[in-house]
Write a protein that holds these residues in place. Structure first.
Motif, mmCIF file in Angstrom:
data_model
loop_
_atom_site.group_PDB
_atom_site.id
_atom_site.type_symbol
_atom_site.label_atom_id
_atom_site.label_comp_id
_atom_site.label_asym_id
_atom_site.label_seq_id
_atom_site.Cartn_x
_atom_site.Cartn_y
_atom_site.Cartn_z
ATOM 1 N N LEU A 1 0.818 -1.211 0.000
ATOM 2 C CA LEU A 1 0.000 0.000 0.000
ATOM 3 C C LEU A 1 0.852 1.262 0.000
ATOM 4 O O LEU A 1 0.525 2.246 -0.657
ATOM 5 C CB LEU A 1 -0.931 0.005 1.225
ATOM 6 N N SER A 2 1.962 1.248 0.754
ATOM 7 C CA SER A 2 2.786 2.450 0.886
ATOM 8 C C SER A 2 3.658 2.715 -0.328
ATOM 9 O O SER A 2 4.138 3.837 -0.515
ATOM 10 C CB SER A 2 3.673 2.339 2.125
ATOM 11 N N THR A 3 3.905 1.706 -1.164
ATOM 12 C CA THR A 3 4.794 1.885 -2.306
ATOM 13 C C THR A 3 4.062 2.125 -3.610
ATOM 14 O O THR A 3 4.660 2.084 -4.683
ATOM 15 C CB THR A 3 5.693 0.635 -2.475
ATOM 16 N N ARG A 4 2.772 2.366 -3.567
ATOM 17 C CA ARG A 4 2.036 2.658 -4.794
ATOM 18 C C ARG A 4 2.464 4.013 -5.362
ATOM 19 O O ARG A 4 2.736 4.958 -4.629
ATOM 20 C CB ARG A 4 0.541 2.651 -4.527
ATOM 21 N N SER A 5 2.510 4.089 -6.645
ATOM 22 C CA SER A 5 2.987 5.307 -7.306
ATOM 23 C C SER A 5 2.041 6.459 -7.066
ATOM 24 O O SER A 5 0.829 6.319 -7.161
ATOM 25 C CB SER A 5 3.119 5.053 -8.810
ATOM 26 N N ARG A 6 2.607 7.638 -6.751
ATOM 27 C CA ARG A 6 1.778 8.818 -6.542
ATOM 28 C C ARG A 6 1.225 9.376 -7.852
ATOM 29 O O ARG A 6 0.238 10.105 -7.858
ATOM 30 C CB ARG A 6 2.591 9.903 -5.845
ATOM 31 N N SER A 7 1.874 9.047 -8.937
ATOM 32 C CA SER A 7 1.434 9.590 -10.229
ATOM 33 C C SER A 7 0.208 8.880 -10.765
ATOM 34 O O SER A 7 -0.453 9.386 -11.661
ATOM 35 C CB SER A 7 2.563 9.485 -11.256
ATOM 36 N N GLN A 8 -0.101 7.711 -10.248
ATOM 37 C CA GLN A 8 -1.262 6.992 -10.736
ATOM 38 C C GLN A 8 -2.520 7.599 -10.156
ATOM 39 O O GLN A 8 -2.601 7.878 -8.964
ATOM 40 C CB GLN A 8 -1.177 5.509 -10.354
ATOM 41 N N SER A 9 -3.513 7.773 -10.996
ATOM 42 C CA SER A 9 -4.769 8.359 -10.515
ATOM 43 C C SER A 9 -5.518 7.421 -9.603
ATOM 44 O O SER A 9 -6.371 7.859 -8.826
ATOM 45 C CB SER A 9 -5.665 8.720 -11.704
ATOM 46 N N SER A 10 -5.219 6.141 -9.680
ATOM 47 C CA SER A 10 -5.925 5.163 -8.837
ATOM 48 C C SER A 10 -5.156 4.819 -7.582
ATOM 49 O O SER A 10 -5.491 3.859 -6.904
ATOM 50 C CB SER A 10 -6.168 3.879 -9.638
ATOM 51 N N LEU B 1 -5.032 6.269 -4.800
ATOM 52 C CA LEU B 1 -5.877 6.400 -3.608
ATOM 53 C C LEU B 1 -7.156 5.613 -3.760
ATOM 54 O O LEU B 1 -7.545 4.851 -2.882
ATOM 55 C CB LEU B 1 -6.205 7.875 -3.369
ATOM 56 N N LEU B 2 -7.799 5.764 -4.917
ATOM 57 C CA LEU B 2 -9.098 5.135 -5.093
ATOM 58 C C LEU B 2 -8.985 3.642 -5.317
ATOM 59 O O LEU B 2 -9.979 2.936 -5.260
ATOM 60 C CB LEU B 2 -9.833 5.785 -6.272
ATOM 61 N N GLY B 3 -7.791 3.139 -5.595
ATOM 62 C CA GLY B 3 -7.632 1.706 -5.767
ATOM 63 C C GLY B 3 -7.548 0.964 -4.448
ATOM 64 O O GLY B 3 -7.583 -0.265 -4.432
ATOM 65 N N SER B 4 -7.410 1.664 -3.345
ATOM 66 C CA SER B 4 -7.350 1.019 -2.052
ATOM 67 C C SER B 4 -8.749 0.560 -1.642
ATOM 68 O O SER B 4 -9.746 1.043 -2.156
ATOM 69 C CB SER B 4 -6.809 2.002 -1.004
ATOM 70 N N PRO B 5 -8.829 -0.400 -0.730
ATOM 71 C CA PRO B 5 -10.144 -0.835 -0.263
ATOM 72 C C PRO B 5 -10.932 0.344 0.289
ATOM 73 O O PRO B 5 -10.385 1.217 0.957
ATOM 74 C CB PRO B 5 -9.792 -1.857 0.829
ATOM 75 N N ILE B 6 -12.241 0.350 0.015
ATOM 76 C CA ILE B 6 -13.065 1.488 0.422
ATOM 77 C C ILE B 6 -13.080 1.648 1.931
ATOM 78 O O ILE B 6 -13.154 2.753 2.455
ATOM 79 C CB ILE B 6 -14.493 1.322 -0.147
ATOM 80 N N TRP B 7 -12.973 0.500 2.682
ATOM 81 C CA TRP B 7 -12.987 0.607 4.136
ATOM 82 C C TRP B 7 -11.713 1.243 4.663
ATOM 83 O O TRP B 7 -11.693 1.798 5.748
ATOM 84 C CB TRP B 7 -13.160 -0.776 4.767
ATOM 85 N N PHE B 8 -10.615 1.184 3.857
ATOM 86 C CA PHE B 8 -9.354 1.763 4.292
ATOM 87 C C PHE B 8 -9.342 3.269 4.097
ATOM 88 O O PHE B 8 -8.491 3.956 4.659
ATOM 89 C CB PHE B 8 -8.204 1.123 3.492
ATOM 90 N N LEU B 9 -10.253 3.795 3.300
ATOM 91 C CA LEU B 9 -10.275 5.216 2.971
ATOM 92 C C LEU B 9 -11.229 6.016 3.833
ATOM 93 O O LEU B 9 -11.325 7.219 3.669
ATOM 94 C CB LEU B 9 -10.673 5.410 1.502
ATOM 95 N N LYS B 10 -11.968 5.376 4.688
ATOM 96 C CA LYS B 10 -12.984 6.110 5.436
ATOM 97 C C LYS B 10 -12.750 5.981 6.928
ATOM 98 O O LYS B 10 -12.080 5.073 7.403
ATOM 99 C CB LYS B 10 -14.383 5.610 5.092
#
Length: 288
Positions: free
Chosen positions: A246-255, A257-266
């Motif tokens: 999760l921590s090494t995902r590229s910042r340039s990708q538009s997904s 943040l949104l590619g993470s599980p929805i429960w992890f974002l709220k």
């Protein structure tokens, strides 16, 4: 059991809820599919249900007696009043029947007041007992319950599509900023700074973090407390691998943040909040 199950675990959601399921099997608890438990039982005690039935019957009888005293002589009302004075020396045709009715109504009202006081007394005693027990196990949750009452949410559920669209508009759309001269000065000063090394999360890091938290701190969506994560050492390697991904995902990708599980974002939403707009219901974790 966990060692075998975690081999096929693909993300944090499966790891977390797999550990929660293991806890339920260890302690013999029933697995509920209705969502996270609130910690409070909604079942009405049998003694309170019996008293409430007595109160309801007494209130219904008071209404019939008042109707009869007012001159309502329908067969249903008369039959109820005769049953109320069965096995007594009171006759409906005697001269002081109005006084007898008034005395009976007052007696029923006093009984209702006594029953309600009994319910209130037992409820207060049960509340004190639960608060004392909660103070011993989880003081934070006790103070939160004292600050705001637990109110069941009655509003509509948030729409996931609207929420994703809201945050995609903030995080995925490119924005051109007009920087001032100070930006060039800051950029030149930061040019000599060595970039930070990639984040490496090891099982020892996970174990150290788990050891430093309280055992009965407020749990997440799965209801799993840190007490169990401290004992499930086999989970630490899997958690380290998944957190690193999760921590090494590229910042340039538009997904990213949104590619993470929805429960992890709220985060948790206060149940008394009526506004269900995506901007009020969900708050993602920061990128930095």
């Amino acid at each position: 059991m966990l060692a075998t199950y975690l081999e096929a675990s693909r993300d944090l959601l499966e790891t977390d809820f797999g550990a929660a399921l293991a806890v339920c099997r260890i302690i013999g608890a029933k697995v509920s599919t209705a969502g996270r438990a609130t910690g409070q039982s909604t079942a009405i005690p049998a003694w309170r249900r019996r008293i409430e039935e007595r109160i309801a019957k007494a209130k219904a009888l008071i209404g019939r007696l008042i109707c009869f005293r007012s001159g309502n002589n329908t067969p249903r009302i008369v039959r109820t009043v005769r049953m109320a004075y069965a096995r007594t020396n009171v006759s409906l045709s005697q001269q002081d029947i109005t006084q007898k009715l008034t005395e009976r109504i007052d007696d029923l009202k006093q009984r209702i007041a006594a029953w309600r006081k009994r319910i209130r007394r037992y409820t207060e005693r049960s509340t004190r007992f639960n608060q004392n027990r909660l103070f011993q196990s989880d003081q934070k949750r006790l103070y939160e319950s004292l600050e705001r009452p637990m109110v069941s949410g009655t509003g509509p559920a948030p729409n996931q599509a609207d929420t994703v669209a809201f945050w995609r508009g903030l995080w995925s759309e490119p924005i051109n900023h007009s920087e001032g001269p100070w930006a060039e000065v800051v950029a030149s000063q930061c040019a000599s700074i060595t970039p930070m090394d990639p984040v490496i999360i090891t099982p020892d890091d996970v174990a150290e973090v788990v050891r430093s938290v309280l055992n009965w701190k407020s749990a997440g969506l799965d209801g799993l407390h840190h007490y169990w994560l401290k004992g499930f050492v086999v989970c630490h390697t899997v958690l380290a691998r998944q957190f690193k991904r999760l921590s090494t995902r590229s910042r340039s990708q538009s997904s990213s943040l949104l590619g993470s599980p929805i429960w992890f974002l709220k985060t948790r939403v206060p149940q008394t909040r009526a506004n269900t707009a995506p901007s009020r219901l969900y708050r993602p974790y920061t990128r930095h």
